[in-house]
Design a protein around this motif. Structure first.
Motif, PDB file in Angstrom:
ATOM      1  N   SER A 225     104.084  55.469 -53.979  1.00 57.52           N
ATOM      2  CA  SER A 225     104.975  55.934 -55.029  1.00 57.52           C
ATOM      3  C   SER A 225     104.136  56.654 -56.073  1.00 57.52           C
ATOM      4  CB  SER A 225     105.717  54.746 -55.653  1.00 57.52           C
ATOM      5  OG  SER A 225     106.751  55.189 -56.503  1.00 57.52           O
ATOM      6  N   TRP A 235      97.422  48.639 -56.651  1.00 51.94           N
ATOM      7  CA  TRP A 235      97.689  48.058 -55.344  1.00 51.94           C
ATOM      8  C   TRP A 235      98.083  46.600 -55.563  1.00 51.94           C
ATOM      9  CZ3 TRP A 235      95.130  44.248 -52.228  1.00 51.94           C
ATOM     10  CH2 TRP A 235      94.133  43.548 -52.918  1.00 51.94           C
ATOM     11  N   THR A 280     106.898  49.896 -55.006  1.00 57.66           N
ATOM     12  CA  THR A 280     105.809  49.356 -54.189  1.00 57.66           C
ATOM     13  C   THR A 280     105.754  47.835 -54.245  1.00 57.66           C
ATOM     14  OG1 THR A 280     104.230  49.748 -55.997  1.00 57.66           O
ATOM     15  CG2 THR A 280     104.428  51.461 -54.314  1.00 57.66           C
ATOM     16  N   ALA A 291     101.106  49.275 -49.805  1.00 64.60           N
ATOM     17  CA  ALA A 291     101.765  50.279 -50.636  1.00 64.60           C
ATOM     18  C   ALA A 291     100.948  50.488 -51.898  1.00 64.60           C
ATOM     19  CB  ALA A 291     103.190  49.853 -50.989  1.00 64.60           C
ATOM     20  N   THR A 293     100.795  52.542 -55.868  1.00 65.67           N
ATOM     21  CA  THR A 293     101.350  53.347 -56.950  1.00 65.67           C
ATOM     22  C   THR A 293     100.216  54.179 -57.538  1.00 65.67           C
ATOM     23  OG1 THR A 293     103.063  51.730 -57.480  1.00 65.67           O
ATOM     24  CG2 THR A 293     102.476  53.292 -59.208  1.00 65.67           C
TER      25      THR A 293
END
Length: 336
Positions: A225, A235, A280, A291, A293
Motif C-alpha cells: 500500500s 512492515w 496492510t 505486506a 506500507t
C-alpha cells in the motif's frame, strides 16, 4: 537530408525501445481522468500484457480501476491513493505499469530484474483507491454539485482550502476502515472529517469493501500500500500471533530488509498505537502473507507532495514491483 531520413528509418525499425511514445506524464497534477485515459491507452498499446476492470463505481460516478500486468495466476497487489492528498502514489504506480510493459516488449531489464517474470506472475495495480477524494483535493469544492458543498465545508472545518483533504467524500479515512484491530484505533476523529474518521464500522466505505473483495478474489502472495509522507517502509502487524510464526516472520523480515535496501527507506515496525485499521494490517492478519506500507516522500504537513519530488521517488521505487513479483514466485515455489 536523404542520409538523415535514412538514419531515422533505420532507427524506427531497429531501435523501437528508444522511440516509445510516453503515455504516463508525471510533470503535472495526476488526476482521475488522466489515470483513466492512460490506462485505456496502455491497454491498447500492450494488449497482450495489460488489461483492466472496475472494482466498483463510487457514489459520485468514478470507477476504482484495477489494472493487471502479466499472465500468471500467482499475483501481487500494489495500491495507491487511499488518501486524497497522496495522489502522487497513483502517478508512481501508473509509471511502473508503463515502464514494465515497455521493458517486457523491448526485452530490457530494470536494475537487473527480468520483466519476463510477467509470463508467470501478474502484478495487479489499484492506483487510485479514493478517486472522489483525490478530485476534491485537486480541484476543490466546485468539482462537485452544490448540494454537497455545505457538508463538505463542515467536514473541512469551514475552510475553502481542500489541499489537506485525506478522506473520501463522506469524510471517512479509508485507511482506517479495515477490520484488523479497528475497534482499538487511536487518534481518530469522532465524526466525519477531512481526516482520521474511521467510520461507524469496518468496511463501511464502498471503496474499502471493493478492495477487500478484490483481494479475496485474487489472493495475492504479497501486497503493498503506497502512501506519501515520511520516507519510511512499514512492515508487520501482529505476526507473532499467527500460525507458523517463526518461519513466516523470518521470511517476511528478509523481504522487508531487501525492499528497504533497494529503496533506501528506513525500515520500521509501526508502534502499537499505530497498528490497526490499515490495508496492510488487515492483509497480514487475514492472509498470513507479507505486506508493506511505503511512505514515498518527505514528511509534509497537510498537503500533497510537490511534483518536483517525483524523479527521486521514481528512482527509489522503479524496480519494486518486479522485485516483489520475483519474491512471490519464490514463495509460491517453496510452498509446493
Amino acid at each position: 537530408m536523404k542520409g538523415i531520413f535514412l538514419m531515422i528509418l533505420i532507427c524506427l525499425y531497429f531501435c523501437p525501445s528508444k522511440i516509445q511514445a510516453q503515455v504516463v506524464y508525471t510533470e503535472n497534477i495526476y488526476t482521475y481522468d488522466s489515470l483513466t485515459e492512460d490506462m485505456v491507452e496502455l491497454s491498447q498499446t500492450y494488449p497482450e500484457l495489460i488489461s483492466y476492470k472496475s472494482l466498483t463505481t463510487t457514489e459520485y460516478g468514478r470507477n476504482i480501476w484495477a489494472i493487471k500486468l502479466g499472465h500468471g495466476e500467482t499475483s501481487i497487489l500494489l495500491n495507491g491513493a487511499h488518501h486524497a492528498r497522496e495522489w502522487l502514489t497513483s502517478a508512481l504506480l501508473m509509471k511502473m505499469i508503463e515502464t514494465y510493459a515497455d521493458a517486457y516488449k523491448t526485452k530490457q531489464t530494470i536494475e537487473h530484474l527480468d520483466p519476463n517474470i510477467l509470463n508467470g506472475i501478474s502484478i495487479w495495480f489499484v492506483p487510485m483507491v479514493n478517486p472522489d477524494g483525490v478530485t476534491l483535493q485537486q480541484f476543490g469544492i466546485h468539482a462537485f454539485p452544490r448540494y454537497l458543498h455545505t457538508e463538505l465545508l463542515k467536514m473541512n472545518k469551514r475552510s475553502v482550502n481542500f489541499k489537506r483533504w485525506k478522506a473520501n467524500l463522506n469524510g471517512i479515512d479509508l485507511n482506517r476502515q479495515y477490520p484488523a484491530n479497528w475497534e482499538n484505533i487511536k487518534g481518530v476523529s469522532k465524526k466525519p472529517s477531512y481526516q482520521f474518521y474511521k467510520g461507524s464500522s469496518p468496511l463501511e466505505a464502498k471503496e474499502v469493501k471493493a478492495l477487500v473483495d478484490f483481494t479475496y478474489e485474487i489472493k495475492p502472495e504479497i501486497a503493498v500500500s503506497y502512501h506519501s509522507s515520511g520516507n519510511v517502509l512499514f512492515w508487520g502487524f501482529n505476526q507473532w500471533g499467527l500460525t507458523h510464526t517463526t518461519n513466516f516472520t523470518n521470511d517476511y523480515y528478509q523481504i522487508a530488509e531487501k525492499v528497504s535496501g533497494i529503496t533506501g527507506y528506513k525500515l520500521e515496525e509501526p508502534a502499537s498505537y499505530q497498528q490497526g485499521g490499515g490495508y496492510t494490517d488487515w492483509f497480514v492478519e487475514e492472509f498470513e502473507k507479507p505486506a508493506f506500507t511505503v511512505e514515498i516522500g518527505s514528511l509534509i504537513k497537510e498537503n500533497s507532495l510537490p511534483l518536483a519530488a517525483f524523479p527521486s521517488i521514481w528512482e527509489r521505487n522503479k524496480s519494486i514491483g518486479l522485485f516483489l513479483a520475483k519474491k512471490a514466485k519464490e514463495r509460491k515455489m517453496s510452498l509446493r
